[in-house]
Design an enzyme around this catalytic site. Structure first.
Site, PDB file in Angstrom:
ATOM      1  N   ASP A  37       0.852  -1.194   0.000  1.00 24.34           N
ATOM      2  CA  ASP A  37       0.000   0.000   0.000  1.00 24.34           C
ATOM      3  C   ASP A  37       0.884   1.239   0.000  1.00 24.34           C
ATOM      4  O   ASP A  37       1.626   1.467   0.946  1.00 24.34           O
ATOM      5  CB  ASP A  37      -0.885  -0.025   1.256  1.00 24.34           C
ATOM      6  CG  ASP A  37      -2.003   1.006   1.227  1.00 24.34           C
ATOM      7  OD1 ASP A  37      -2.005   1.860   0.324  1.00 24.34           O
ATOM      8  OD2 ASP A  37      -2.874   0.952   2.114  1.00 24.34           O
ATOM      9  N   HIS A  85      -9.654  -1.035  -7.192  1.00 24.10           N
ATOM     10  CA  HIS A  85      -9.256   0.126  -6.399  1.00 24.10           C
ATOM     11  C   HIS A  85      -8.226   0.994  -7.114  1.00 24.10           C
ATOM     12  O   HIS A  85      -8.351   2.220  -7.128  1.00 24.10           O
ATOM     13  CB  HIS A  85      -8.713  -0.360  -5.053  1.00 24.10           C
ATOM     14  CG  HIS A  85      -8.257   0.749  -4.143  1.00 24.10           C
ATOM     15  ND1 HIS A  85      -9.131   1.623  -3.553  1.00 24.10           N
ATOM     16  CD2 HIS A  85      -7.008   1.128  -3.753  1.00 24.10           C
ATOM     17  CE1 HIS A  85      -8.453   2.493  -2.810  1.00 24.10           C
ATOM     18  NE2 HIS A  85      -7.163   2.215  -2.912  1.00 24.10           N
TER      19      HIS A  85
END
Lengths: 413, 413
Positions: free
Chosen positions: A225, A321
């Site tokens: 991330d 995403h």
């Protein structure tokens, strides 16, 4: 990026103390595992972890460009009723002085707590910000930045007002838990009668050295991330993250500052874990193992949003995403995400109360967080696994020079 | 002490991977601080933090003699209604298998979570214990050790039953937060329908490398805590901590095991901080700065309980914590304390919800924790700054060999 260099160095180079330590390391290695018992009483090799420090003084506050530390505390304070600008200024002066001391590894004046004794500064950073309500309370509404307009409501929000917003915001990070706790305690104590704790959250990241080489961190969903975070070496990094030094107008005091959007995002991990790995990767658009986009390549390969698989389907799904969050689909919107994971035990149903203390840094929230979150709110396949439970938006002024305090350009004129 | 040596070595020596890293450290130091920006893309030196591991198999379970790690999770599980001995055995077999994998840095079978990917084992330990209620639920009451009699009530207790006891207890420790969280999640998931989480607590200690050399840790009162802990090198260490290998009787299965007393001890830090440093030191009986007893010397100097100051007063006050807790006043009682600090935010009154996850290891609680706590309960000046809020007592069986699982000698006969 004067604040950045010191901490870049901590993970790759050794300072003076570390150089001595390196010698000890080599001796230790030569002694071999069989000698372990024999060296029991010997000093442990100095590492750069404890001795690393970030500068308090400079053009920007610390805690923005430095890598997120292993431990973080976020706290919001509300001014006591009747607190005026002078009292708020005195608080920021006190806080700045002790932050400067602690970040340099010095014991602050009148600090008789021993919690952080023996430990080095451990890359401690302390960062101060002002919430929207601060300006009304202190009679400074005419200096409130337009960028502090309340964030729009998003359909995925389930916000708890008691854990949101606040007059003052403090971000603390350190690679040692006791150093971080000590800083939080001392700042709270030094708030005295001027400000009271409104909410407080604890977070964490990987410990430096837990991986064999530096890499993008993982969140509690197991995903790498932060791959597309702007890098301090990017030409437009400062433009995206910091208010320009020549900023004019009623909020000229924000020159060199940044806006922090803080969201407590709970992850519905039990639901997430019911997906197969393949489904999880489609929701994200990246491979779990190495973070490579499903359009091919490695973690840092640019995402090919148009790539079509042999069966005619988009390699990166329409609601993946990384497609919805991609700068390419957000007209260049960018923010620096510098998050901590959190884990506050388990809820009554046995699900972990865990997720992300999301912190986004940007020169203008209306060009950073807001447009991206609007898109995610509508079309992100990941959003059904997330709950935004708390929110804050803070004006984080630029750094200060020696003899000054953070926010001085706002609070004294 | 086969479990201990590996982890002693992690803080003082480098393993194979670390030896290569040491070379990189020396190169890094030579490049100097000015080269910091230039090395941005270079691999970070390997440290021993991530690559260190503790052995799962052996005479004792790991997580007792190894130094307490930077992150800890404690959890208790209750067996589902109707769970029998066979189902409990299957659970311990599953748990043992994944603990062995995770502690060696391997991905456990069927584990698709990526949370701990990339990180080394980071000194992960997983330790399993049985609470008193476990034996009734599984029809094994005749094998329950006498040592699992409920702890006596102490006047300072304010215990929350929902956060106390439990059929099964798991202690997790690691020097990386994501490695520890991953272990907790995976163990909970693998409990399946056999056991449900009863309570769970998070704790922390110093990060290795935060201090320049190894030293006794500090608690959140700022005190050096653990100076008089038995050392694995003490001649009577095993006698005090572990049930003898030749232990006979209905609980012969506890040979090589130990009893863990777990107490969540909240510290009334706001009250404590109102004391002057001098008063605090008198309450403890040691100097805050270096842990030296007030009778003189350094941290490790034996305490002179009879020493009288020039004014005729005892150097170590009559109610000083170290006098009341001293082995000399407890007929040789001894336990190995291996605690984590905790901080669960702040209470409604603004006071920190923080203190100690106290874990004491002993061959027999009636000769370890109980007599010491009885004395502390009556006469310890420190006790008015503490609240015991949760309590558990667990029989922690010895370790197992490859192909076996923890608790096998109890669960299969």
């Amino acid at each position: 990026m004067p604040g950045g260099t010191t901490v870049v160095s901590r993970r790759r180079l050794l300072g003076t103390a570390g150089a001595a330590g390196a010698g000890a390391l080599v001796v230790g290695a030569g002694a071999g595992a069989a000698g372990a018992a024999a060296v029991r009483g010997r000093p442990e090799p100095l590492t750069s972890l404890g001795s690393a420090s970030a500068p308090f003084h400079g053009a920007h506050q610390a805690g923005i460009v430095q890598p997120a530390q292993a431990h973080g505390h976020l706290a919001a304070f509300d001014l006591a009723p009747g607190t005026d600008r002078r009292a708020a200024a005195a608080l920021l002066r006190r806080w700045s002085a002790i932050a400067a001391d602690m970040m340099a590894g010095r014991q602050a004046q009148d600090d008789t707590s021993g919690v952080a004794l023996d430990a080095g500064p451990s890359s401690l950073t302390v960062t101060f910000g002002f919430g929207r309500s601060f300006f009304d309370r202190t009679g400074l509404a005419d200096k409130r930045p337009a960028a502090l307009e309340p964030l729009p409501a998003f359909t995925g929000d389930a916000l708890d007002a008691r854990r949101s917003e606040g007059d003052l915001w403090v971000q603390i990070g350190a690679d040692d838990a006791l150093v971080a706790f000590h800083a939080l305690r001392l700042l709270q104590k030094k708030a005295g009668d001027t400000a009271r704790l409104r909410w407080q959250m604890n977070g964490f990241n990987r410990t430096p050295g837990a991986t064999a080489h530096p890499m993008t961190g993982r969140n509690l969903m197991g995903q790498i991330d932060g791959t597309n975070n702007p890098k301090p070496s990017d030409a437009d990094f400062a433009d995206r993250v910091f208010v320009p030094e020549d900023h004019k107008g009623a909020d000229a005091w924000m020159a060199g500052g940044s806006y922090a959007v803080v969201r407590r995002i709970r992850m519905l991990l039990d639901t997430w874990d019911h997906l197969s790995l393949e489904r999880q990767e489609k929701v994200i658009g990246r491979r779990q193992s190495d973070g490579a986009p499903l359009s091919g390549g490695t973690e840092t390969t640019p995402v090919d949003l148009d790539k079509v698989d042999r069966d005619g389907a988009l390699a990166i799904a329409g609601d993946a995403h990384i497609r919805v969050a991609s700068p390419a689909t957000n007209r260049g919107a960018a923010m620096l995400r510098r998050a901590f994971s959190y884990h506050d035990g388990f809820r009554d149903d046995g699900a972990p109360d865990a997720g992300l203390l999301f912190i986004a840094w940007q020169a203008d929230p209306m060009k950073g967080f807001v447009p991206v979150q609007r898109k995610l709110d509508r079309g992100d396949g990941l959003s059904r696994f997330l709950r935004h439970e708390a929110s804050g938006l803070y004006a984080v002024p630029g750094g200060c020079e020696k003899g000054e305090y953070v926010g001085q350009r706002l609070l004294e004129d």
